[in-house]
Design an enzyme around this catalytic site. Sequence first.
Site, PDB file in Angstrom:
ATOM      1  N   ASP A  63       0.855  -1.185   0.000  1.00 26.90           N
ATOM      2  CA  ASP A  63       0.000   0.000   0.000  1.00 26.90           C
ATOM      3  C   ASP A  63       0.897   1.242   0.000  1.00 26.90           C
ATOM      4  O   ASP A  63       1.643   1.480   0.949  1.00 26.90           O
ATOM      5  CB  ASP A  63      -0.895  -0.014   1.246  1.00 26.90           C
ATOM      6  CG  ASP A  63      -1.874   1.145   1.269  1.00 26.90           C
ATOM      7  OD1 ASP A  63      -2.574   1.338   0.272  1.00 26.90           O
ATOM      8  OD2 ASP A  63      -1.911   1.863   2.283  1.00 26.90           O
ATOM      9  N   THR A  96      -2.917   5.690  -4.391  1.00 27.58           N
ATOM     10  CA  THR A  96      -1.777   6.481  -3.894  1.00 27.58           C
ATOM     11  C   THR A  96      -0.510   6.204  -4.709  1.00 27.58           C
ATOM     12  O   THR A  96       0.222   7.131  -5.040  1.00 27.58           O
ATOM     13  CB  THR A  96      -1.514   6.165  -2.411  1.00 27.58           C
ATOM     14  OG1 THR A  96      -1.417   4.751  -2.230  1.00 27.58           O
ATOM     15  CG2 THR A  96      -2.644   6.677  -1.538  1.00 27.58           C
ATOM     16  N   THR A  97      -0.276   4.941  -5.027  1.00 26.19           N
ATOM     17  CA  THR A  97       0.920   4.594  -5.800  1.00 26.19           C
ATOM     18  C   THR A  97       0.857   5.220  -7.193  1.00 26.19           C
ATOM     19  O   THR A  97       1.850   5.776  -7.684  1.00 26.19           O
ATOM     20  CB  THR A  97       1.061   3.060  -5.909  1.00 26.19           C
ATOM     21  OG1 THR A  97       1.023   2.501  -4.591  1.00 26.19           O
ATOM     22  CG2 THR A  97       2.367   2.672  -6.575  1.00 26.19           C
ATOM     23  N   ASP A 389      -9.174   0.325   1.279  1.00 22.92           N
ATOM     24  CA  ASP A 389      -9.039   0.811  -0.101  1.00 22.92           C
ATOM     25  C   ASP A 389     -10.314   0.557  -0.894  1.00 22.92           C
ATOM     26  O   ASP A 389     -10.809   1.425  -1.615  1.00 22.92           O
ATOM     27  CB  ASP A 389      -7.856   0.119  -0.802  1.00 22.92           C
ATOM     28  CG  ASP A 389      -6.508   0.681  -0.357  1.00 22.92           C
ATOM     29  OD1 ASP A 389      -6.517   1.656   0.418  1.00 22.92           O
ATOM     30  OD2 ASP A 389      -5.470   0.161  -0.775  1.00 22.92           O
TER      31      ASP A 389
END
Length: 536
Positions: A63, A96-97, A389
């Site tokens: 994550d 987010t990545t 998520d």
Amino acid sequence: MTQDVQPIFILPENTRRSSGRNAQRNNIMAAKLVSETVRTTLGPKGMDKMLVDSMGDVIVTNDGVTILKEMQIEHPAAKMIVEVAKTQEDEVGDGTTTAVVIAGELLKNAEDLLDKEIHPTVIVKGYRMAQAQALKVLNAIARPVTINDIDILEKISQTAMTGKGAEASKEKLSKITVNAVTSVIDENGNIDLDDIKIEKKFGGSVEDTEIVQGIVLDKERVHSGMPKLVKNTKIALIDSSLEIKSTETDAKIQITDPSQLQAFLDMEEKMLRDMVRKITNLDINAVFCQKGIDDVAQHFLSKKGIYAVRRVKKSDMEKLAKATGARIVTNLDDLTTNDLGTSKIVEESKVGDESMTFVRGCPNAKSVTILVRGSTEHVADEAERAMVDAIGDLKAAIKDGKVVAGAGSPEMELSKHLLKYSETLSGREQLAVRAFAQTMEIIPRTLAENAGLDPIDTLTALKQAHDSNRVSAGINVFTGKVMDAWEAGVIEPLKIKTQAVRSATEVATMILRIDDVIASGDRAPDMPPQGPGMNM
């Protein structure tokens, strides 16, 4: 005769300064390093990171935001990239990545333009023009979704979990997350994520994860004589303590006779008995108290077959009120039948080696609990992150009412449209827009690289598909072939993409506009020394 010029010191001792191209290179390098760190975690075939803190605690995750939070990054430009991940997490809860990788690639491509003597403000202007165009394209290719499209919502949830530790159980977990989100949505279509409580216990397997239409408390009943299971419950939520209150000011009671002491104790017992009588008169069989319950009161409650829990957190009391329909009462004297809530069952049950209280079967529960299980603490933690998520994705999809296909297809479509858009421009901004278009290819390229595929062959096939107007063509990382991501059920909320593009562009343009870094004291980041006269 030449005279030596005395250097002028304008900054205090221990100050370090980097300016011009050096400052830009350092900032871009730091941002790229952060981006490269999380890039290998992207996609279904992404790898995990093991993070060990100073106390020896271990986190195993892929994550993006968790990795960046735990890394304790010091460099100021790198911290700005971490902020991108935090913003993405707060706004959407996923992606987010993607946001960090796009930000890093924007800066990498900007560096090539800087080397060609293109001014940072020109690049910034081009990037902002490209961003505005990208958001238009994303909105154009998005498809509608509503709360009733359960099949699409489950696919969104599964897409969010793919590549996480909980992937093996994603079918079951996606049903649970969709059930949770559709349960707590209000009449205006709003979803408060606080209404979905995630309780985590290791032991068992991820498959044992369950949803409770009610609340799970990490508490046990206060007295062993109380029933372990109560059915068709009438529930009271009490904010005050079921104890004899001590006086507000210091008081001294003088007793001259043993009988007076006995009368004093009898009076205390009578007061506690009256408290319990008020509860039993309303046919209440489950009490949740935010404060303490006296031992004598516990005894009387257990004799009446009432299930009681004490010292319940305020947040849990509020969730219980939403789930059961009860009202939280501050004064026991004010308790009426209108204040009571209902549920089918209140029971104490062992989960792992700990006893927990389950309030199940609440009619019209507007607060639910997901009990996440995992064979070890690390597995349970990663399963919880996957669920968070997925819930964030579902909220974003329902709120905006728009979704896009995943698997790198929207980024490839953006690249195609932005390259065409760049051809309509005549100034140097055209180069920045082209760089932005090439940046979008980093997502499908990374998906291919992380799956062990040849990125050049994969991107070529993907470009051909998009040139043939196959808008939802994406990469099947398991076969290495191009697939229709929508038909394959790889679906993501539109907001993941728009927020990632927006926040990545904003942080990249902010870093590009910095031409001087002045850092004071011992915490100055590593910078190359400058010329004389600046008191480095």
